[in-house]
Design an enzyme around this catalytic site. Structure first.
Site, PDB file in Angstrom:
ATOM      1  N   THR A 189      -2.529   0.965   5.300  1.00 55.78           N
ATOM      2  CA  THR A 189      -2.046   2.158   5.989  1.00 55.78           C
ATOM      3  C   THR A 189      -3.175   2.828   6.766  1.00 55.78           C
ATOM      4  OG1 THR A 189      -0.450   2.523   4.200  1.00 55.78           O
ATOM      5  CG2 THR A 189      -0.887   4.372   5.674  1.00 55.78           C
ATOM      6  N   THR A 190      -4.343   2.962   6.124  1.00 55.78           N
ATOM      7  CA  THR A 190      -5.486   3.610   6.757  1.00 55.78           C
ATOM      8  C   THR A 190      -5.989   2.804   7.938  1.00 55.78           C
ATOM      9  OG1 THR A 190      -6.072   4.393   4.547  1.00 55.78           O
ATOM     10  CG2 THR A 190      -7.708   4.719   6.262  1.00 55.78           C
ATOM     11  N   TYR A 223      11.398   1.402   4.940  1.00 55.69           N
ATOM     12  CA  TYR A 223      12.493   1.789   5.819  1.00 55.69           C
ATOM     13  C   TYR A 223      13.858   1.258   5.395  1.00 55.69           C
ATOM     14  CZ  TYR A 223      15.318   2.940   9.861  1.00 55.69           C
ATOM     15  OH  TYR A 223      16.309   3.445  10.649  1.00 55.69           O
ATOM     16  N   TYR A 275       1.793  -2.801  -3.685  1.00 52.24           N
ATOM     17  CA  TYR A 275       1.385  -1.487  -3.181  1.00 52.24           C
ATOM     18  C   TYR A 275       2.592  -0.562  -3.194  1.00 52.24           C
ATOM     19  CZ  TYR A 275      -0.592   1.938   0.175  1.00 52.24           C
ATOM     20  OH  TYR A 275      -1.037   3.072   0.814  1.00 52.24           O
ATOM     21  N   ARG A 294       5.503   6.926   1.853  1.00 50.64           N
ATOM     22  CA  ARG A 294       5.481   6.212   3.132  1.00 50.64           C
ATOM     23  C   ARG A 294       6.688   5.290   3.294  1.00 50.64           C
ATOM     24  NH1 ARG A 294       1.335   6.825   7.309  1.00 50.64           N
ATOM     25  NH2 ARG A 294      -0.404   7.862   6.287  1.00 50.64           N
ATOM     26  N   LYS A 336      -1.440  -1.334  -6.592  1.00 50.34           N
ATOM     27  CA  LYS A 336      -2.009  -0.085  -6.079  1.00 50.34           C
ATOM     28  C   LYS A 336      -0.916   0.966  -6.206  1.00 50.34           C
ATOM     29  CE  LYS A 336      -3.806   2.164  -1.906  1.00 50.34           C
ATOM     30  NZ  LYS A 336      -4.093   2.038  -0.452  1.00 50.34           N
ATOM     31  N   ILE A 371      -8.310   2.015  -4.479  1.00 53.47           N
ATOM     32  CA  ILE A 371      -8.372   1.607  -3.080  1.00 53.47           C
ATOM     33  C   ILE A 371      -8.354   2.910  -2.297  1.00 53.47           C
ATOM     34  CG2 ILE A 371      -7.271   0.337  -1.209  1.00 53.47           C
ATOM     35  CD1 ILE A 371      -6.230  -1.648  -3.259  1.00 53.47           C
TER      36      ILE A 371
END
Length: 291
Positions: free
Chosen positions: A44-45, A107, A133, A138, A161, A203
Protein backbone atom coordinates in the site's frame (compact mmCIF):
# COMPACT_ATOMS: atom_id res chain seq x y z
CA UNK A 1 13.10 -14.89 7.55
CA UNK A 2 9.88 -12.91 7.95
CA UNK A 3 10.29 -11.22 11.30
CA UNK A 4 11.71 -8.14 12.97
CA UNK A 5 11.54 -4.58 11.65
CA UNK A 6 10.47 -4.64 8.01
CA UNK A 7 9.68 -1.59 5.89
CA UNK A 8 6.73 -1.16 3.55
CA UNK A 9 8.88 0.99 1.31
CA UNK A 10 7.58 3.90 -0.76
CA UNK A 11 7.89 3.97 -4.54
CA UNK A 12 9.52 7.29 -5.45
CA UNK A 13 8.38 9.05 -8.61
CA UNK A 14 10.04 11.77 -10.65
CA UNK A 15 8.24 15.06 -11.28
CA UNK A 16 6.77 13.60 -14.48
CA UNK A 17 5.33 10.67 -12.52
CA UNK A 18 7.76 8.02 -13.75
CA UNK A 19 9.52 5.59 -11.42
CA UNK A 20 12.66 7.14 -9.89
CA UNK A 21 15.02 4.18 -9.82
CA UNK A 22 18.07 6.07 -8.56
CA UNK A 23 16.24 7.46 -5.54
CA UNK A 24 14.66 4.07 -4.87
CA UNK A 25 18.08 2.46 -4.67
CA UNK A 26 19.28 5.09 -2.21
CA UNK A 27 16.19 4.59 -0.03
CA UNK A 28 16.86 0.83 0.05
CA UNK A 29 20.45 1.41 1.14
CA UNK A 30 19.25 3.85 3.82
CA UNK A 31 17.01 1.11 5.20
CA UNK A 32 19.66 -1.61 5.25
CA UNK A 33 22.27 0.71 6.75
CA UNK A 34 19.86 1.40 9.62
CA UNK A 35 19.17 -2.25 10.42
CA UNK A 36 15.88 -2.92 8.66
CA UNK A 37 15.34 -6.69 8.52
CA UNK A 38 13.41 -6.98 5.24
CA UNK A 39 12.25 -4.74 2.39
CA UNK A 40 8.62 -4.95 1.26
CA UNK A 41 8.11 -3.30 -2.16
CA UNK A 42 4.78 -2.69 -3.90
CA UNK A 43 2.58 -2.65 -0.82
CA UNK A 44 0.00 0.00 0.00
CA UNK A 45 2.79 2.42 0.95
CA UNK A 46 4.43 1.67 -2.39
CA UNK A 47 1.30 2.86 -4.22
CA UNK A 48 0.69 -0.55 -5.76
CA UNK A 49 -2.82 0.52 -6.73
CA UNK A 50 -1.50 3.02 -9.29
CA UNK A 51 1.45 1.17 -10.82
CA UNK A 52 0.80 -1.02 -13.85
CA UNK A 53 2.00 -4.62 -14.25
CA UNK A 54 5.16 -3.66 -16.14
CA UNK A 55 6.11 -1.05 -13.55
CA UNK A 56 5.25 -3.46 -10.74
CA UNK A 57 7.74 -5.98 -12.08
CA UNK A 58 10.39 -3.31 -12.56
CA UNK A 59 10.03 -1.94 -9.02
CA UNK A 60 10.46 -5.45 -7.60
CA UNK A 61 13.36 -6.17 -9.95
CA UNK A 62 15.23 -3.01 -8.91
CA UNK A 63 14.56 -3.76 -5.25
CA UNK A 64 15.95 -7.29 -5.52
CA UNK A 65 18.97 -6.04 -7.45
CA UNK A 66 19.79 -3.27 -4.97
CA UNK A 67 19.20 -5.41 -1.88
CA UNK A 68 21.60 -7.98 -3.35
CA UNK A 69 20.65 -10.68 -0.83
CA UNK A 70 21.57 -8.50 2.18
CA UNK A 71 18.04 -8.90 3.60
CA UNK A 72 14.90 -10.68 2.36
CA UNK A 73 12.62 -9.01 -0.20
CA UNK A 74 8.93 -9.69 0.44
CA UNK A 75 7.14 -8.50 -2.69
CA UNK A 76 3.61 -7.17 -2.62
CA UNK A 77 1.72 -9.11 -5.27
CA UNK A 78 -1.88 -9.11 -4.06
CA UNK A 79 -4.90 -8.19 -6.18
CA UNK A 80 -8.67 -8.38 -6.02
CA UNK A 81 -8.58 -10.84 -8.91
CA UNK A 82 -7.06 -14.21 -8.09
CA UNK A 83 -5.76 -14.63 -11.64
CA UNK A 84 -4.03 -11.23 -11.50
CA UNK A 85 -2.51 -12.05 -8.10
CA UNK A 86 -1.18 -15.29 -9.59
CA UNK A 87 0.38 -13.41 -12.53
CA UNK A 88 2.02 -10.83 -10.25
CA UNK A 89 3.21 -13.52 -7.85
CA UNK A 90 4.72 -15.71 -10.55
CA UNK A 91 6.52 -12.67 -11.93
CA UNK A 92 7.99 -11.86 -8.49
CA UNK A 93 9.04 -15.48 -8.05
CA UNK A 94 10.89 -15.45 -11.39
CA UNK A 95 12.59 -12.18 -10.48
CA UNK A 96 13.97 -13.73 -7.29
CA UNK A 97 11.76 -12.44 -4.47
CA UNK A 98 12.15 -14.25 -1.15
CA UNK A 99 8.47 -14.12 -0.26
CA UNK A 100 5.12 -12.54 -1.12
CA UNK A 101 2.81 -10.13 0.67
CA UNK A 102 -0.76 -10.77 -0.45
CA UNK A 103 -3.43 -8.23 0.41
CA UNK A 104 -6.93 -9.55 1.00
CA UNK A 105 -8.96 -9.17 -2.21
CA UNK A 106 -10.41 -5.67 -2.06
CA UNK A 107 -13.59 -4.00 -3.31
CA UNK A 108 -15.47 -7.14 -4.38
CA UNK A 109 -15.99 -8.19 -0.72
CA UNK A 110 -15.68 -11.99 -0.98
CA UNK A 111 -17.08 -14.34 1.63
CA UNK A 112 -14.70 -15.99 4.10
CA UNK A 113 -14.85 -19.12 1.95
CA UNK A 114 -13.93 -17.04 -1.09
CA UNK A 115 -10.98 -15.53 0.79
CA UNK A 116 -9.84 -19.00 1.83
CA UNK A 117 -10.02 -20.33 -1.74
CA UNK A 118 -8.19 -17.27 -3.10
CA UNK A 119 -5.20 -17.79 -0.80
CA UNK A 120 -5.28 -21.58 -1.10
CA UNK A 121 -5.12 -21.29 -4.89
CA UNK A 122 -2.16 -18.89 -4.71
CA UNK A 123 -0.32 -21.19 -2.33
CA UNK A 124 -0.84 -24.14 -4.64
CA UNK A 125 0.51 -22.45 -7.77
CA UNK A 126 3.33 -20.27 -6.33
CA UNK A 127 5.80 -22.00 -4.03
CA UNK A 128 7.30 -18.94 -2.29
CA UNK A 129 6.58 -18.25 1.41
CA UNK A 130 3.40 -16.20 1.56
CA UNK A 131 2.25 -13.49 3.97
CA UNK A 132 -1.46 -12.79 4.22
CA UNK A 133 -2.32 -9.10 4.57
CA UNK A 134 -5.44 -8.16 6.48
CA UNK A 135 -6.27 -4.46 6.23
CA UNK A 136 -10.07 -4.12 6.31
CA UNK A 137 -9.90 -0.31 6.41
CA UNK A 138 -8.53 -0.48 2.86
CA UNK A 139 -10.13 -3.62 1.46
CA UNK A 140 -13.64 -3.43 2.89
CA UNK A 141 -13.45 -6.98 4.27
CA UNK A 142 -11.83 -8.57 7.32
CA UNK A 143 -9.98 -11.88 7.20
CA UNK A 144 -11.65 -13.55 10.17
CA UNK A 145 -9.53 -15.39 12.73
CA UNK A 146 -11.23 -18.65 11.73
CA UNK A 147 -10.08 -18.14 8.13
CA UNK A 148 -6.51 -17.34 9.16
CA UNK A 149 -6.43 -20.45 11.33
CA UNK A 150 -7.61 -22.55 8.37
CA UNK A 151 -5.00 -21.02 6.08
CA UNK A 152 -2.26 -21.60 8.65
CA UNK A 153 -2.51 -25.31 7.83
CA UNK A 154 -1.05 -24.62 4.36
CA UNK A 155 2.70 -25.03 4.57
CA UNK A 156 3.86 -22.05 2.50
CA UNK A 157 1.43 -19.61 4.13
CA UNK A 158 3.86 -18.58 6.82
CA UNK A 159 2.66 -15.26 8.24
CA UNK A 160 -0.10 -12.67 8.38
CA UNK A 161 0.32 -8.91 8.43
CA UNK A 162 -2.52 -7.91 10.73
CA UNK A 163 -3.74 -4.33 10.27
CA UNK A 164 -7.27 -4.84 11.53
CA UNK A 165 -6.51 -2.92 14.72
CA UNK A 166 -8.27 -5.71 16.60
CA UNK A 167 -6.04 -7.04 19.38
CA UNK A 168 -8.64 -9.62 20.33
CA UNK A 169 -8.52 -11.07 16.82
CA UNK A 170 -4.71 -11.01 16.86
CA UNK A 171 -4.69 -12.80 20.22
CA UNK A 172 -7.13 -15.42 18.95
CA UNK A 173 -4.91 -16.18 15.95
CA UNK A 174 -1.89 -16.53 18.21
CA UNK A 175 -3.77 -18.70 20.71
CA UNK A 176 -5.13 -21.06 18.08
CA UNK A 177 -2.40 -21.12 15.42
CA UNK A 178 0.64 -19.33 16.81
CA UNK A 179 2.74 -22.45 16.28
CA UNK A 180 1.81 -22.57 12.57
CA UNK A 181 1.73 -18.96 11.39
CA UNK A 182 3.68 -15.85 12.38
CA UNK A 183 1.74 -12.70 13.17
CA UNK A 184 3.19 -9.34 12.11
CA UNK A 185 1.93 -5.89 13.01
CA UNK A 186 0.54 -3.86 10.16
CA UNK A 187 -0.09 -0.83 12.39
CA UNK A 188 3.00 0.92 13.73
CA UNK A 189 1.19 2.20 16.80
CA UNK A 190 0.17 -1.36 17.76
CA UNK A 191 3.53 -3.09 17.23
CA UNK A 192 4.48 -3.12 20.91
CA UNK A 193 1.18 -4.52 22.26
CA UNK A 194 1.00 -7.04 19.43
CA UNK A 195 4.56 -8.23 20.09
CA UNK A 196 3.70 -8.46 23.78
CA UNK A 197 1.02 -10.96 22.72
CA UNK A 198 3.46 -12.90 20.54
CA UNK A 199 3.73 -11.12 17.18
CA UNK A 200 7.17 -11.41 15.58
CA UNK A 201 7.62 -7.90 14.23
CA UNK A 202 6.17 -5.18 12.02
CA UNK A 203 5.85 -4.25 8.38
CA UNK A 204 6.24 -0.57 9.05
CA UNK A 205 5.33 2.72 7.41
CA UNK A 206 7.24 4.82 9.95
CA UNK A 207 10.45 2.89 9.23
CA UNK A 208 10.61 4.73 5.90
CA UNK A 209 11.63 7.86 7.81
CA UNK A 210 12.90 6.53 11.16
CA UNK A 211 14.22 3.02 10.47
CA UNK A 212 16.65 2.87 13.39
CA UNK A 213 14.06 3.95 15.95
CA UNK A 214 11.57 1.33 14.75
CA UNK A 215 14.26 -1.35 14.71
CA UNK A 216 15.48 -0.43 18.19
CA UNK A 217 12.00 -0.86 19.65
CA UNK A 218 11.54 -4.24 17.98
CA UNK A 219 14.95 -5.42 19.21
CA UNK A 220 14.13 -4.31 22.76
CA UNK A 221 11.07 -6.59 22.70
CA UNK A 222 13.06 -9.44 21.17
CA UNK A 223 15.60 -9.09 23.99
CA UNK A 224 12.86 -8.96 26.66
CA UNK A 225 13.79 -5.40 27.63
CA UNK A 226 10.17 -4.58 28.20
CA UNK A 227 10.55 -1.30 30.03
CA UNK A 228 12.88 0.03 27.32
CA UNK A 229 10.49 -1.15 24.63
CA UNK A 230 7.48 0.41 26.34
CA UNK A 231 9.26 3.76 26.58
CA UNK A 232 10.33 3.60 22.91
CA UNK A 233 6.77 2.71 21.90
CA UNK A 234 5.31 5.67 23.75
CA UNK A 235 8.03 8.01 22.51
CA UNK A 236 7.28 7.05 18.90
CA UNK A 237 3.50 7.17 19.20
CA UNK A 238 3.04 10.74 17.93
CA UNK A 239 5.28 10.09 14.94
CA UNK A 240 3.38 6.92 14.09
CA UNK A 241 0.05 8.73 14.32
CA UNK A 242 1.28 11.63 12.21
CA UNK A 243 2.22 9.27 9.39
CA UNK A 244 -1.55 8.74 9.04
CA UNK A 245 -2.92 12.30 9.26
CA UNK A 246 -3.67 11.88 5.55
CA UNK A 247 -4.04 8.84 3.33
CA UNK A 248 -0.91 6.66 3.38
CA UNK A 249 1.60 7.26 1.76
CA UNK A 250 0.94 11.01 1.50
CA UNK A 251 2.47 11.92 4.91
CA UNK A 252 5.44 9.55 4.65
CA UNK A 253 6.31 10.66 1.12
CA UNK A 254 6.00 14.29 2.18
CA UNK A 255 8.29 13.56 5.12
CA UNK A 256 10.93 11.96 2.92
CA UNK A 257 10.81 15.02 0.69
CA UNK A 258 11.24 17.36 3.66
CA UNK A 259 14.19 15.21 4.78
CA UNK A 260 15.77 15.59 1.34
CA UNK A 261 15.67 11.87 0.61
CA UNK A 262 13.02 11.68 -2.10
CA UNK A 263 10.57 13.70 -4.12
CA UNK A 264 7.00 14.04 -2.88
CA UNK A 265 5.32 13.16 -6.17
CA UNK A 266 2.16 11.07 -5.83
CA UNK A 267 -0.11 9.54 -8.41
CA UNK A 268 -3.73 10.59 -8.64
CA UNK A 269 -6.13 10.13 -7.02
CA UNK A 270 -3.64 10.77 -4.19
CA UNK A 271 -2.44 14.35 -3.97
CA UNK A 272 -0.48 16.67 -1.68
CA UNK A 273 -1.81 17.29 1.82
CA UNK A 274 -3.55 20.50 2.85
CA UNK A 275 -1.55 23.43 4.21
CA UNK A 276 -2.77 22.94 7.78
CA UNK A 277 -1.86 19.26 7.78
CA UNK A 278 1.54 20.09 6.31
CA UNK A 279 2.23 22.51 9.16
CA UNK A 280 1.19 19.86 11.68
CA UNK A 281 3.50 17.36 10.02
CA UNK A 282 6.43 19.78 10.02
CA UNK A 283 5.93 20.49 13.71
CA UNK A 284 6.05 16.82 14.62
CA UNK A 285 9.07 16.15 12.40
CA UNK A 286 10.96 18.99 14.06
CA UNK A 287 10.08 17.52 17.44
CA UNK A 288 11.63 14.21 16.37
CA UNK A 289 14.58 16.03 14.79
CA UNK A 290 13.89 14.53 11.40
CA UNK A 291 13.99 17.98 9.79
Amino acid sequence: MIKGSMVAIVTPFKDDGSFDEETYRSLIDFQIENGTDAIVPCGTTGESATIDFQEHARVIEVCIDQVAKRVPVIAGTGANSTSEAIELSRSAEKLGADGLLLVCPYYNKPSQEGIYRHYKTLAEVVSLPQVLYNVPGRTGINIAADTTVRLAEISNIVAIKEASGNLTQVSEILARAGDKIEVLSGDDFLTFPMMACGAKGVISVTANVAPKAVKDMVVAVQENRWEDARKMHLDLLELHSTMFIDANPVPVKTTLSLMGKSGATLRLPLCEMSADKLETLKGVLKKYKLI
